[in-house]
Design an enzyme around this catalytic site. Structure first.
Site, PDB file in Angstrom:
ATOM      1  N   HIS A 322      40.328  97.350 117.588  1.00 25.92           N
ATOM      2  CA  HIS A 322      39.321  98.486 117.449  1.00 25.92           C
ATOM      3  C   HIS A 322      39.656  99.375 116.158  1.00 25.92           C
ATOM      4  O   HIS A 322      40.725  98.918 115.230  1.00 25.92           O
ATOM      5  CB  HIS A 322      38.643  99.204 118.378  1.00 25.92           C
ATOM      6  CG  HIS A 322      38.485  97.982 119.355  1.00 25.92           C
ATOM      7  ND1 HIS A 322      37.327  97.429 119.441  1.00 25.92           N
ATOM      8  CD2 HIS A 322      38.934  97.583 120.449  1.00 25.92           C
ATOM      9  CE1 HIS A 322      37.161  96.856 120.675  1.00 25.92           C
ATOM     10  NE2 HIS A 322      38.378  96.732 121.213  1.00 25.92           N
ATOM     11  N   GLU A 337      39.830 103.888 123.655  1.00 27.77           N
ATOM     12  CA  GLU A 337      40.638 102.581 123.450  1.00 27.77           C
ATOM     13  C   GLU A 337      41.369 102.574 122.302  1.00 27.77           C
ATOM     14  O   GLU A 337      42.687 102.311 122.206  1.00 27.77           O
ATOM     15  CB  GLU A 337      39.984 101.252 123.740  1.00 27.77           C
ATOM     16  CG  GLU A 337      40.818  99.984 123.743  1.00 27.77           C
ATOM     17  CD  GLU A 337      39.876  98.854 123.384  1.00 27.77           C
ATOM     18  OE1 GLU A 337      40.601  97.523 123.232  1.00 27.77           O
ATOM     19  OE2 GLU A 337      38.639  98.768 123.611  1.00 27.77           O
ATOM     20  N   HIS A 390      44.981  95.557 123.000  1.00 25.59           N
ATOM     21  CA  HIS A 390      43.624  96.169 123.550  1.00 25.59           C
ATOM     22  C   HIS A 390      43.898  96.846 124.896  1.00 25.59           C
ATOM     23  O   HIS A 390      44.817  96.693 125.554  1.00 25.59           O
ATOM     24  CB  HIS A 390      42.551  95.237 123.722  1.00 25.59           C
ATOM     25  CG  HIS A 390      42.057  94.677 122.549  1.00 25.59           C
ATOM     26  ND1 HIS A 390      40.842  94.874 121.981  1.00 25.59           N
ATOM     27  CD2 HIS A 390      42.544  93.859 121.528  1.00 25.59           C
ATOM     28  CE1 HIS A 390      40.439  94.364 120.746  1.00 25.59           C
ATOM     29  NE2 HIS A 390      41.702  93.698 120.532  1.00 25.59           N
ATOM     30  N   GLU A 453      45.425  93.021 127.237  1.00 24.67           N
ATOM     31  CA  GLU A 453      44.528  93.979 127.883  1.00 24.67           C
ATOM     32  C   GLU A 453      45.734  94.977 128.688  1.00 24.67           C
ATOM     33  O   GLU A 453      45.663  94.486 129.724  1.00 24.67           O
ATOM     34  CB  GLU A 453      43.230  93.609 128.491  1.00 24.67           C
ATOM     35  CG  GLU A 453      42.413  92.772 127.699  1.00 24.67           C
ATOM     36  CD  GLU A 453      41.510  93.711 126.957  1.00 24.67           C
ATOM     37  OE1 GLU A 453      40.541  92.775 126.525  1.00 24.67           O
ATOM     38  OE2 GLU A 453      41.806  94.929 126.801  1.00 24.67           O
TER      39      GLU A 453
HETATM   40 ZN   LIG Z   1      39.368  95.942 123.123  1.00 24.62          ZN
END
Ligand SMILES: [Zn+2]
Length: 489
Positions: A322, A337, A390, A453
């Site tokens: 992102h 995030e 992420h 993640e």
């Molecule tokens: Zn993400």
């Protein structure tokens, strides 16, 4: 009704009749895969040396007839391959497959891409291509070909008799996928039975490598020139509060935006229609009403310069997820995030550089970088590994969901396990496992790639950890250590 929507309609119609015919959807897919022969001089299997021959991976090269020569063969036993294509923009002239996205095993008309992975192993003075069981470890290993001798450089894999390279077809249409094929059944006890090649989505219907508009040169330094020409935006209209989360479970880099006044989740913006169609199909297969829209070239941020990498040096690409207009998931207390990804990525880079590893990142500040540009950057940098960072989310109503998840698709499994186990050793995070997924950056990067993640921004335990700088450093140190372990440092 376009050619594309016509094929989607036939797909849906076939699926229903087959189901009525008590054939499971998986079998229905599998039945639509076929193969077609490739002229022997138009494709070659190659042992591709990594880190000066520390190990080898399988690379398959294809030549488009009457186009610039893609490789040259010298000598015999072994035959040395000069990969000419690596010295020019080979779009439209050559094709290169470097992992199981691009090739798989097919025996006696059965796809065994899920049951077997293709690996090259040294045997005395030889390099041998094996199909190795990836699910049922008791299944037999299959020798497919060898280099008949060893020397430096790229070496031709001479296929054993009965084996050949063929092109996968879907509904009779040629695709870009290559089979390593043995038409006759193999007399090997314990050979597993096939399941559908790719569950869930089938590959899109594509023609063999066709001349595409030349890819603009990679931005070498500083400001990258925006790419030109029509682009293809893949979006999913927002139909409810969960749309974003549903799309992100298929493509973590997706983000919320507005197109022509309509609220949508954008998955990616692609220069090649073929890519957009493949992503589109993945979303359709996940029952998401995705659309492909024509779009202008993206004013994407300039990618960082790619440093010159001394021979034998390792290059790691870190991809902070992102950025810019895309905050990523927003969690407890408004935690974003994109900031977590950047903080962890900076620390991972620092730790790897302290260990003498060269690292470049797809972004170094709060800027938006397109999905395809991230994969292209790593590919053109010739990175040895790609690690996307992420942070996860489920819903604010589920603060009880916390833990670490690490994803790979094919060649990144060992890297994923090394990073995952190391982070668990460095933190007290809950273990949600190492998983396989067809995320874009795992599918379209040509080196071992993983997506980590690093916890749930919607999880009460993980969100608290994200607000604690020492705990965040422990996650990053765990990732860095996992990478170094993988690299044997
Ligand atoms: Zn993400």
């Amino acid at each position: 009704m376009t050619r594309f929507s016509r094929s989607v309609a036939t797909l849906a119609a076939t699926a229903t009749t087959l189901l009525a015919g008590v054939m499971t959807p998986a079998v229905a897919w599998a039945n639509q895969f076929g193969q077609q022969s490739i002229e022997p001089n138009l494709a070659v299997a190659v042992a591709n040396p990594v880190r000066n021959g520390a190990f080898y991976t399988l690379m398959i090269l294809e030549q488009v007839p009457n186009r610039r020569q893609c490789w040259q063969e010298q000598g015999s036993n072994p035959v040395v391959i000069d990969p000419l294509l690596l010295s020019f923009d080979f779009t439209g002239a050559c094709d290169r497959k470097t992992d199981s996205n691009g090739y798989s095993v097919r025996i006696n008309g059965q796809d065994l891409g899920v049951q077997y992975r293709l690996e090259i192993s040294p045997r005395q003075n030889d390099l041998v291509l094996f199909a190795k069981p990836s699910r049922d470890r008791s299944a037999p290993m299959i020798e497919i070909g060898r280099t008949n001798g060893r020397t430096n450089g790229f070496l031709k894999i001479q296929l054993n008799s009965g084996w050949q390279l063929t092109r996968r077809t879907f509904n009779g249409q040629p695709t870009g996928h290559i089979y390593i094929t043995h038409d006759a059944p193999l007399d090997l006890p314990g050979l597993p039975v096939a399941t559908s090649p790719t569950a869930p989505p089938p590959p899109s219907v594509t023609v063999p490598p066709t001349p595409a508009p030349p890819r603009p040169p990679t931005p070498a330094a500083g400001g990258g020139a925006p790419t030109s020409g029509t682009h293809f935006r893949v979006v999913v209209p927002i139909t409810g509060p969960d749309t974003l989360q549903q799309v992100r479970s298929v493509e973590p880099e997706a983000f919320r935006t507005t197109v022509d006044g309509q609220a949508v989740v954008q998955v990616g913006l692609f220069q090649e229609r073929r890519r957009a169609e493949e992503v589109h199909q993945t979303l359709l297969a996940a029952n998401l009403p995705a659309k492909i829209l024509n779009a202008a070239a993206p004013a994407t941020a300039s990618l960082p310069p790619i440093p010159a990498i001394p021979r034998g040096q390792v290059l790691v690409v870190i991809d902070p997820g992102h950025g810019g207009r895309d905050p990523g998931a927003v969690g407890i207390g408004g935690i974003q995030e994109k900031q977590i990804n950047m903080t962890i990525s900076n620390r991972v880079q620092q730790k790897l550089q302290e260990a003498g590893v060269t690292v470049v990142m797809t972004r170094t500040s709060d800027q938006w970088v397109d999905l395809d540009a991230r994969a292209q950057f790593a590919n053109q940098a010739g990175a040895d590994i790609f690690v996307s960072i992420h942070a996860n989310a489920i819903s604010m109503a589920r603060p009880d969901v916390n833990g670490l998840e690490t994803y790979y698709l094919s060649s990144g499994e060992r890297l994923a396990r090394s990073i995952h186990n190391s982070v668990l050793r460095h933190t007290d995070m809950a273990d949600r496992g190492v998983r396989q997924a067809r995320f874009y950056v795992l599918r379209y990067t040509t080196m071992p790639a993983v997506l980590v993640e690093t916890g749930f921004v919607t999880g009460s335990v993980d969100a608290a950890r994200f607000r604690n700088p020492t705990a965040v450093n422990q996650i990053a140190d765990g990732i860095a250590r996992g990478i170094l372990d993988y690299l044997g440092r």
